[in-house]
Write a protein that holds these residues in place. Structure first.
Motif, PDB file in Angstrom:
ATOM      1  N   ILE A 100       0.857  -1.186   0.000  1.00 58.99           N
ATOM      2  CA  ILE A 100       0.000   0.000   0.000  1.00 58.99           C
ATOM      3  C   ILE A 100       0.893   1.236   0.000  1.00 58.99           C
ATOM      4  N   TRP A 101       0.825   1.986  -1.089  1.00 56.54           N
ATOM      5  CA  TRP A 101       1.648   3.181  -1.227  1.00 56.54           C
ATOM      6  C   TRP A 101       0.777   4.422  -1.081  1.00 56.54           C
ATOM      7  N   PHE A 102       1.406   5.460  -0.591  1.00 58.36           N
ATOM      8  CA  PHE A 102       0.719   6.739  -0.420  1.00 58.36           C
ATOM      9  C   PHE A 102       1.625   7.829  -0.970  1.00 58.36           C
ATOM     10  N   ARG A 103       1.024   8.770  -1.674  1.00 58.57           N
ATOM     11  CA  ARG A 103       1.817   9.902  -2.172  1.00 58.57           C
ATOM     12  C   ARG A 103       1.046  11.196  -1.980  1.00 58.57           C
ATOM     13  N   SER A 104       1.719  12.177  -1.416  1.00 56.66           N
ATOM     14  CA  SER A 104       1.168  13.516  -1.255  1.00 56.66           C
ATOM     15  C   SER A 104       2.098  14.480  -1.974  1.00 56.66           C
ATOM     16  N   ARG A 105       1.573  15.170  -2.972  1.00 56.63           N
ATOM     17  CA  ARG A 105       2.418  16.066  -3.760  1.00 56.63           C
ATOM     18  C   ARG A 105       1.727  17.397  -3.969  1.00 56.63           C
ATOM     19  N   CYS A 106       2.437  18.477  -3.685  1.00 53.05           N
ATOM     20  CA  CYS A 106       1.961  19.830  -3.959  1.00 53.05           C
ATOM     21  C   CYS A 106       2.901  20.469  -4.980  1.00 53.05           C
ATOM     22  N   TYR A 107       2.336  21.233  -5.893  1.00 48.99           N
ATOM     23  CA  TYR A 107       3.181  21.943  -6.856  1.00 48.99           C
ATOM     24  C   TYR A 107       2.458  23.190  -7.330  1.00 48.99           C
ATOM     25  N   THR A 108       3.210  24.082  -7.945  1.00 55.34           N
ATOM     26  CA  THR A 108       2.647  25.305  -8.500  1.00 55.34           C
ATOM     27  C   THR A 108       2.626  25.190 -10.012  1.00 55.34           C
ATOM     28  N   SER A 109       1.455  25.317 -10.597  1.00 54.56           N
ATOM     29  CA  SER A 109       1.297  25.215 -12.042  1.00 54.56           C
ATOM     30  C   SER A 109       1.216  26.613 -12.644  1.00 54.56           C
ATOM     31  N   LEU A 110       2.130  26.915 -13.546  1.00 52.84           N
ATOM     32  CA  LEU A 110       2.221  28.233 -14.165  1.00 52.84           C
ATOM     33  C   LEU A 110       2.180  28.090 -15.679  1.00 52.84           C
ATOM     34  N   SER A 111       1.955  29.190 -16.360  1.00 50.61           N
ATOM     35  CA  SER A 111       2.103  29.172 -17.811  1.00 50.61           C
ATOM     36  C   SER A 111       3.574  28.947 -18.138  1.00 50.61           C
ATOM     37  N   ARG A 112       3.845  28.563 -19.363  1.00 52.44           N
ATOM     38  CA  ARG A 112       5.230  28.292 -19.746  1.00 52.44           C
ATOM     39  C   ARG A 112       6.120  29.509 -19.519  1.00 52.44           C
ATOM     40  N   GLU A 113       5.616  30.691 -19.869  1.00 55.11           N
ATOM     41  CA  GLU A 113       6.410  31.905 -19.707  1.00 55.11           C
ATOM     42  C   GLU A 113       6.622  32.215 -18.223  1.00 55.11           C
ATOM     43  N   GLU A 114       5.564  32.060 -17.417  1.00 55.37           N
ATOM     44  CA  GLU A 114       5.683  32.319 -15.984  1.00 55.37           C
ATOM     45  C   GLU A 114       6.626  31.333 -15.315  1.00 55.37           C
ATOM     46  N   CYS A 115       6.555  30.085 -15.744  1.00 54.52           N
ATOM     47  CA  CYS A 115       7.421  29.061 -15.160  1.00 54.52           C
ATOM     48  C   CYS A 115       8.889  29.352 -15.488  1.00 54.52           C
ATOM     49  N   LYS A 116       9.139  29.733 -16.714  1.00 57.59           N
ATOM     50  CA  LYS A 116      10.503  30.076 -17.120  1.00 57.59           C
ATOM     51  C   LYS A 116      11.028  31.262 -16.313  1.00 57.59           C
ATOM     52  N   GLN A 117      10.177  32.275 -16.119  1.00 56.12           N
ATOM     53  CA  GLN A 117      10.584  33.449 -15.348  1.00 56.12           C
ATOM     54  C   GLN A 117      10.828  33.094 -13.893  1.00 56.12           C
ATOM     55  N   ALA A 118       9.977  32.245 -13.315  1.00 55.59           N
ATOM     56  CA  ALA A 118      10.149  31.845 -11.911  1.00 55.59           C
ATOM     57  C   ALA A 118      11.474  31.113 -11.709  1.00 55.59           C
ATOM     58  N   ARG A 119      11.840  30.267 -12.658  1.00 56.52           N
ATOM     59  CA  ARG A 119      13.115  29.556 -12.550  1.00 56.52           C
ATOM     60  C   ARG A 119      14.294  30.515 -12.687  1.00 56.52           C
ATOM     61  N   GLN A 120      14.157  31.480 -13.579  1.00 55.81           N
ATOM     62  CA  GLN A 120      15.215  32.484 -13.714  1.00 55.81           C
ATOM     63  C   GLN A 120      15.345  33.310 -12.442  1.00 55.81           C
ATOM     64  N   ASP A 121      14.218  33.614 -11.805  1.00 58.81           N
ATOM     65  CA  ASP A 121      14.248  34.379 -10.563  1.00 58.81           C
ATOM     66  C   ASP A 121      14.975  33.603  -9.464  1.00 58.81           C
ATOM     67  N   LEU A 122      14.724  32.294  -9.394  1.00 56.59           N
ATOM     68  CA  LEU A 122      15.407  31.467  -8.400  1.00 56.59           C
ATOM     69  C   LEU A 122      16.911  31.447  -8.637  1.00 56.59           C
ATOM     70  N   GLU A 123      17.303  31.329  -9.901  1.00 52.85           N
ATOM     71  CA  GLU A 123      18.731  31.342 -10.233  1.00 52.85           C
ATOM     72  C   GLU A 123      19.358  32.695  -9.898  1.00 52.85           C
ATOM     73  N   GLU A 124      18.587  33.772 -10.116  1.00 47.02           N
ATOM     74  CA  GLU A 124      19.075  35.110  -9.787  1.00 47.02           C
ATOM     75  C   GLU A 124      19.359  35.229  -8.295  1.00 47.02           C
TER      76      GLU A 124
END
Length: 310
Positions: A100-124
C-alpha cells in the motif's frame, strides 16, 4: 602619508549592519525553501512514510541553496500544459505495487512563460547570495566613504530583491500548508475514511492487464524503441497507433496512456525534461522482466505484427 578619514569606521559599521540584514533574510529564505523541498512531495509504503519524511528533511538540511533551488525548479514548478495537468503517475523510486503506497504532492502550475521566469528568478537569487557571501569585499572598497556609500546603495537594492523572493516563497509554502491541512482534514473525516477504505477493496470488473492486447503493444514498443532500458511514451503511442489505431485507452476505461500504464501495475514511469527545459517527456519500462519476455513470445505468435517499425 594620508590620514584615514575618521568617518570611515562608522560608515563601515553601517555597511556591516546592512550586509548582516541581507544575510539574515537569505538565511530565512534558505530555511523556508528547504522546508518546501522536503515537504512538497512525500511518497512510499504507508508504514514507512514517517521515516521517509525524516530522511528528506535531513537530506535537504545538508544541501546548498543552489542544490535546493534546482530541486524546487524541477519538481515544484510546472508548466500548465495538458500533459502536466494530468495526475502525476510517475513511479517514485523503490515503487512496489504489492504494498500500500501513499503519495502527497503539492506543486505550483504556471504558464510556460511564468514558469521560465520563476526559474530564472530562483537562479538570480542564488547568484545574488553567492555575490554577497563570496565577492562583496572584492567589489566594494569599504575603507573609503565613497566605497561605503556605493555598498549601502547596493545592499539596499539587494535586500529589496531578496525580500521580494522571500514573499513569493512564503506564498508557495502557505499554499502547500493549506493543501496539506485540507487533505489531512478530509482523510480524518468519515467521508475520507470511507473513500480510503473503498479504494482498498477489490474492484468487481478488474482487468487482467497482463493478457490484454494493449499491454502486448506496449511491450512490443518497449522491445523496439527503448533507450537504455526506458521507452519514450510519445514515440510508443505513435508507433502503436500505426499498428492498431482502435486499441485505445478508452477501451479499457482509461482517459490516457499514462493511466493505462499506471492501472496495469506492470510498468514504472519516470519523467525528464528536454534540454531547453520547456517540455516534459514521459518514459516507461517493464517492472518484471520475465513477464515481459513471456508476453513478447506470446505476441510473436499472434497475427498482429510483433515488432514496431519507426
Amino acid at each position: 602619508m594620508q590620514e584615514p578619514d575618521p568617518a570611515v569606521p562608522e560608515r563601515q559599521r553601517d555597511v556591516q549592519r546592512t550586509l548582516g540584514r541581507c544575510l539574515q533574510r537569505l538565511q530565512h529564505y534558505e530555511f523556508v525553501i528547504k522546508r518546501l523541498a522536503a515537504h512538497h512531495d512525500i511518497a512510499g509504503p504507508a508504514s514507512e512514510l514517517q521515516a521517509i519524511h525524516a530522511r528528506r528533511v535531513e537530506g535537504f538540511g545538508t544541501k546548498t541553496l543552489g542544490q535546493v533551488v534546482r530541486e524546487v525548479s524541477s519538481s515544484y514548478l510546472t508548466s500548465s500544459t495538458a500533459d502536466e495537468s494530468e495526475d502525476d503517475l510517475e513511479s517514485p523510486p523503490g515503487y512496489n505495487p504489492t504494498k500500500i503506497w501513499f503519495r502527497s504532492r503539492c506543486y505550483t502550475s504556471l504558464s510556460r512563460e511564468e514558469c521560465k521566469q520563476a526559474r530564472q528568478d530562483l537562479e538570480e537569487l542564488v547568484r545574488l547570495r553567492n555575490e554577497l557571501v563570496h565577492h562583496f569585499l572584492e567589489r566594494f572598497n569599504v575603507w573609503t566613504i565613497e566605497g561605503c556609500d556605493a555598498a549601502d546603495v547596493y545592499l539596499d537594492e539587494s535586500y529589496a530583491t531578496i525580500d521580494g523572493h522571500y514573499q513569493t516563497l512564503r506564498d508557495w509554502t502557505d499554499g502547500m500548508d493549506a493543501a496539506r491541512t485540507s487533505l489531512s482534514q478530509f482523510l480524518l473525516s468519515p467521508e475520507g475514511q470511507r473513500a480510503f477504505l473503498h479504494s482498498l477493496q477489490p474492484q468487481p470488473a478488474s482487468i487482467d492487464w497482463a493478457h490484454t492486447k494493449i499491454e502486448s503493444l506496449l511491450l512490443a514498443a518497449e522491445e523496439t524503441l527503448n533507450e537504455h532500458g526506458w521507452t519514450l511514451l510519445a514515440k510508443a503511442i505513435d508507433a502503436m497507433r500505426r499498428i492498431d489505431p482502435e486499441e485505445t485507452p478508452k477501451r479499457y476505461g482509461c482517459s490516457s496512456w499514462r493511466q493505462v500504464i499506471h492501472e496495469s501495475r506492470l510498468f514504472e514511469i519516470r519523467k525528464t525534461r528536454t534540454p531547453d527545459r520547456e517540455e516534459v517527456q514521459v518514459w516507461y519500462r517493464t517492472i518484471d522482466f520475465d513477464r515481459a519476455s513471456w508476453n513478447r513470445k506470446k505476441l510473436a505468435n499472434q497475427s498482429a505484427p510483433s515488432r514496431i517499425i519507426t
